[in-house]
Design a protein around this motif. Structure first.
Motif, PDB file in Angstrom:
ATOM      1  N   GLN A  76      10.178  15.900  31.624  1.00 46.65           N
ATOM      2  CA  GLN A  76       9.180  17.117  31.445  1.00 46.65           C
ATOM      3  C   GLN A  76       8.405  17.124  32.945  1.00 46.65           C
ATOM      4  O   GLN A  76       8.320  18.062  33.766  1.00 46.65           O
ATOM      5  CB  GLN A  76       8.438  17.303  30.429  1.00 46.65           C
ATOM      6  CG  GLN A  76       7.436  18.414  30.290  1.00 46.65           C
ATOM      7  CD  GLN A  76       7.924  19.863  30.300  1.00 46.65           C
ATOM      8  OE1 GLN A  76       9.170  19.984  29.534  1.00 46.65           O
ATOM      9  NE2 GLN A  76       7.221  20.895  30.804  1.00 46.65           N
ATOM     10  N   ASP A  77       7.897  15.767  33.391  1.00 46.55           N
ATOM     11  CA  ASP A  77       7.005  15.996  34.505  1.00 46.55           C
ATOM     12  C   ASP A  77       7.821  16.005  35.528  1.00 46.55           C
ATOM     13  O   ASP A  77       7.307  16.497  36.534  1.00 46.55           O
ATOM     14  CB  ASP A  77       6.491  14.393  34.536  1.00 46.55           C
ATOM     15  CG  ASP A  77       5.075  14.220  33.625  1.00 46.55           C
ATOM     16  OD1 ASP A  77       4.809  15.230  32.960  1.00 46.55           O
ATOM     17  OD2 ASP A  77       4.669  13.243  33.189  1.00 46.55           O
ATOM     18  N   ARG A  78       8.875  15.282  35.711  1.00 45.73           N
ATOM     19  CA  ARG A  78       9.990  15.436  36.788  1.00 45.73           C
ATOM     20  C   ARG A  78      10.394  16.709  37.005  1.00 45.73           C
ATOM     21  O   ARG A  78      10.677  17.376  38.257  1.00 45.73           O
ATOM     22  CB  ARG A  78      11.065  14.615  36.670  1.00 45.73           C
ATOM     23  CG  ARG A  78      10.856  13.238  36.824  1.00 45.73           C
ATOM     24  CD  ARG A  78      10.194  12.758  38.065  1.00 45.73           C
ATOM     25  NE  ARG A  78       9.979  11.307  38.185  1.00 45.73           N
ATOM     26  CZ  ARG A  78       8.855  10.703  38.668  1.00 45.73           C
ATOM     27  NH1 ARG A  78       7.842  11.596  38.728  1.00 45.73           N
ATOM     28  NH2 ARG A  78       8.558   9.672  38.361  1.00 45.73           N
ATOM     29  N   ALA A  79      10.341  17.808  36.030  1.00 48.84           N
ATOM     30  CA  ALA A  79      11.314  18.982  36.074  1.00 48.84           C
ATOM     31  C   ALA A  79      10.146  20.129  36.511  1.00 48.84           C
ATOM     32  O   ALA A  79      10.201  20.743  37.206  1.00 48.84           O
ATOM     33  CB  ALA A  79      11.967  19.339  34.851  1.00 48.84           C
ATOM     34  N   PHE A  80       8.818  19.893  35.780  1.00 48.25           N
ATOM     35  CA  PHE A  80       8.042  20.894  36.062  1.00 48.25           C
ATOM     36  C   PHE A  80       6.636  20.629  36.430  1.00 48.25           C
ATOM     37  O   PHE A  80       5.665  21.316  36.341  1.00 48.25           O
ATOM     38  CB  PHE A  80       7.959  21.659  34.656  1.00 48.25           C
ATOM     39  CG  PHE A  80       9.182  22.181  34.224  1.00 48.25           C
ATOM     40  CD1 PHE A  80       9.691  23.359  34.629  1.00 48.25           C
ATOM     41  CD2 PHE A  80       9.563  21.673  32.966  1.00 48.25           C
ATOM     42  CE1 PHE A  80      10.660  23.701  34.039  1.00 48.25           C
ATOM     43  CE2 PHE A  80      11.064  22.171  32.441  1.00 48.25           C
ATOM     44  CZ  PHE A  80      11.449  23.404  32.863  1.00 48.25           C
ATOM     45  N   GLY A  81       6.450  19.102  36.721  1.00 49.09           N
ATOM     46  CA  GLY A  81       5.139  18.796  37.011  1.00 49.09           C
ATOM     47  C   GLY A  81       4.402  18.312  35.856  1.00 49.09           C
ATOM     48  O   GLY A  81       4.739  18.783  34.658  1.00 49.09           O
ATOM     49  N   ARG A  82       3.216  17.488  35.960  1.00 47.49           N
ATOM     50  CA  ARG A  82       2.742  17.044  34.613  1.00 47.49           C
ATOM     51  C   ARG A  82       1.850  18.318  34.031  1.00 47.49           C
ATOM     52  O   ARG A  82       1.300  19.052  34.708  1.00 47.49           O
ATOM     53  CB  ARG A  82       1.506  16.290  35.375  1.00 47.49           C
ATOM     54  CG  ARG A  82       0.999  15.349  34.004  1.00 47.49           C
ATOM     55  CD  ARG A  82       0.160  14.307  34.540  1.00 47.49           C
ATOM     56  NE  ARG A  82       1.173  13.148  34.712  1.00 47.49           N
ATOM     57  CZ  ARG A  82       1.179  11.914  34.490  1.00 47.49           C
ATOM     58  NH1 ARG A  82       0.267  11.584  33.618  1.00 47.49           N
ATOM     59  NH2 ARG A  82       2.157  11.224  34.983  1.00 47.49           N
TER      60      ARG A  82
END
Length: 131
Positions: A76-82
């Protein structure tokens, strides 16, 4: 009172992060695509994650709950940021709560966690008893 290590306004690391040597940087970059493919493969493997099967039965995944959450959070963090405002709470009464502001996907994932599934079954059983 102890003396501060650094004077106000001065960084403890003025040079910033140390530079990687070009060979190491090239290795990391060349393996980046492979890392993304492997993460995608892991995320696609249903047997790793807790889920409800076609018969409506709970099936435990091969990864622990913590491992599942860590992998999903990283993706999720890699796809959309934290994500902002993700809060997971657990009380001693067995209640698990989660609030997610920015993405419905994280909420959907949280609703499939074993604790949430068990909690939902208890709620549904109480509703059936009340009828």
């Amino acid at each position: 009172m102890p003396t501060p290590l650094f004077k106000p306004g001065h960084s403890g690391n003025p040079g910033g992060r140390p530079k990687l040597d070009p060979e190491t940087r090239k290795l990391i970059q060349s393996n980046g695509e492979l890392a993304v493919k492997r993460m995608n493969d892991l995320l696609s493997m249903d047997e790793l994650f807790n889920r409800i099967d076609g018969n409506g039965e709970f099936v435990s995944g091969k990864l622990s709950g913590k491992e599942q959450i860590a992998l999903l959070a990283l993706a999720q963090d890699r796809a959309f940021g934290r994500a902002d405002g993700v809060s997971i709470t657990h009380t001693h009464s067995g209640t698990v709560g989660m609030s997610v502001n920015p993405t419905q996907r994280l909420k959907d994932i949280s609703d499939r966690l074993p604790e949430r599934l068990a909690q939902q079954k208890v709620i549904e059983a109480k509703l059936d008893d009340d009828e």
